[in-house]
Design a protein around this motif. Sequence first.
Motif, PDB file in Angstrom:
ATOM      1  N   TRP A 121       0.703  -1.054   0.348  1.00 57.79           N
ATOM      2  CA  TRP A 121      -0.233  -0.109  -0.047  1.00 57.79           C
ATOM      3  C   TRP A 121       0.516   1.034   0.414  1.00 57.79           C
ATOM      4  N   GLY A 125      -0.334   2.696  -2.965  1.00 54.83           N
ATOM      5  CA  GLY A 125      -1.489   3.640  -2.620  1.00 54.83           C
ATOM      6  C   GLY A 125      -0.930   4.626  -1.919  1.00 54.83           C
ATOM      7  N   THR A 129      -4.577   3.425   5.844  1.00 58.48           N
ATOM      8  CA  THR A 129      -5.148   2.356   6.617  1.00 58.48           C
ATOM      9  C   THR A 129      -6.478   2.533   7.093  1.00 58.48           C
ATOM     10  N   LEU A 140      -8.676  -0.141   2.437  1.00 52.27           N
ATOM     11  CA  LEU A 140      -6.857   0.687   2.226  1.00 52.27           C
ATOM     12  C   LEU A 140      -7.237   2.015   1.234  1.00 52.27           C
ATOM     13  N   THR A 143      -6.093   5.625  -4.155  1.00 50.98           N
ATOM     14  CA  THR A 143      -4.869   5.187  -5.018  1.00 50.98           C
ATOM     15  C   THR A 143      -5.570   5.747  -6.193  1.00 50.98           C
TER      16      THR A 143
END
Lengths: 436, 80
Positions: A121, A125, A129, A140, A143
């Motif tokens: 992530w 991303g 989280t 998540l 992104t």
Amino acid sequence: MKHKTPLLDQLESGPWPSFVSDIKREAESRTKNAKGVDYQIPVDVCDDILGVLELTYVHKRTHWKHGGIVGVFGYGGGVIGRYCDQPEMFPGVAHFHTMRVNQPGGKYYSTEYLEKICDLWERRGSGITNMHGSTGDIILLGTHTPQLEEIFYELTHDIGQDLGGSGSNLRTPSDCLGKSRCEYACYDTQALCFDLTNEYQDYLHRPAFPYKFKFKFDGCPNCCVASIARADMSFIGTWKDDIRIDQKAVAAYVGGEIKPNAGAHSGRDWGAFDIQKEVIGLCPTGCMAWDGKKLTIDNPECTRCMHCINVMPRALKIGKETGISILVGAKAPILDGAQMGSLLIPFISAEPPYTEIKELIEKIWDYWMEEGKNRERLGELIKRKGFQKLLEATELEPVAQMVKEPRTNPYIFWKEDEVEGGFTRDIQEYRKYHLR
Amino acid sequence: METAEAQKVIIEGLEKKKGKSKFYLKDFYAMLPDWKPREVNKLVNNMVQQEMLEYWSSGSTTLYGIKGAGKQGAAEEGEE
């Protein structure tokens, strides 16, 4: 920081942990990039999320657009499209899609697993989280569209991890840790959760319903995952026989040798344990008695509130004949107010392959898919059509345990074929006793 | 009704609807009254796989539309 955020900065000033501080820390870490991460979305995504939030507070209106088309091929859930309406000012969050990851059963994971998820992530991303979302998934946050398939590939191929549910799908089933650690667990929550997750993969990944549908699995009536308040179908562990009493241990609690609530309230001096006041007097059905030597329980009156067992876990244990109560229709208060689950099945055995449970689920789904309005939760449908219609759809006989309030809900509507002799009467016979 | 014919009914049904580009699953039940809800659900989900339709999701609920029609990506409803 890239943007000035005086309003957000105030949120760091209180005594509580602040998400603003967390995001600032991540923003700083991305800028420094001490680990040499090959970032696949803009490095300043965290700066821009703070910037757009500050602007939202200034304007007192959202700068997020509603929904989106994005997803991964073959799935109709698990990805939630989010776009910012100030993409030139905040290019890092021009796209800020959410991915929902189906959390492991009982939320057990290894450090290695968490490191892999976090590394993925951070690279593909925002690094932000939510552990965990209300439904239980690993969320998540943030992104860009070109990353979605890449993330899905890495999740499934490198981490052995699937996406969860979103939209009008079966939502990610969620369970308590059950028999893996808890002596109160009346059935194997993780086994049932895992079985139904696999059985209903199609419903989890592709929309099939008028709205969301949630299963939640609680091993006992303590309801640690709050299934009774949140799930369209709650599976709550229960027992049929008597609470097991160890009278010696009861005496030890009374004598102060064992701390009540397993010492959970020991941070303050609450005085000596008073069984009459703290257990007997708090029993909601008044089904317990203590004569100074012996504790007795009138078990048929017990409603499984768990209070006495929670206070004296070494003295009182759940019964041995265990299974599940199934409740339906709980929901959060978006429409019509919050609703708790209604009892549909007082007791059912929880043994694989769970055939009876699956038959019940599918009957409920058929009824809801047929009769439910768009965006109508199962609980709202039950309220609109009546519980009796659900009983007809599920081919269940009414039983006393389904009646929540006997004095305010006394009516039983009979159908003609259920009444001996039907509804037609012999008018001549009637007139013998009743004049016109 | 065969699958291909049902798909045609759906596409034509959606093309006829003016002013809206995204539809609830239940709207498709009405287009195929002889089909059971589960069959309609399978059909439209397959049409998404075949890229005839596409999903749109708010996050809490899911709608379907003809692929490429109406609101796309970061656009607002009514924009190209």
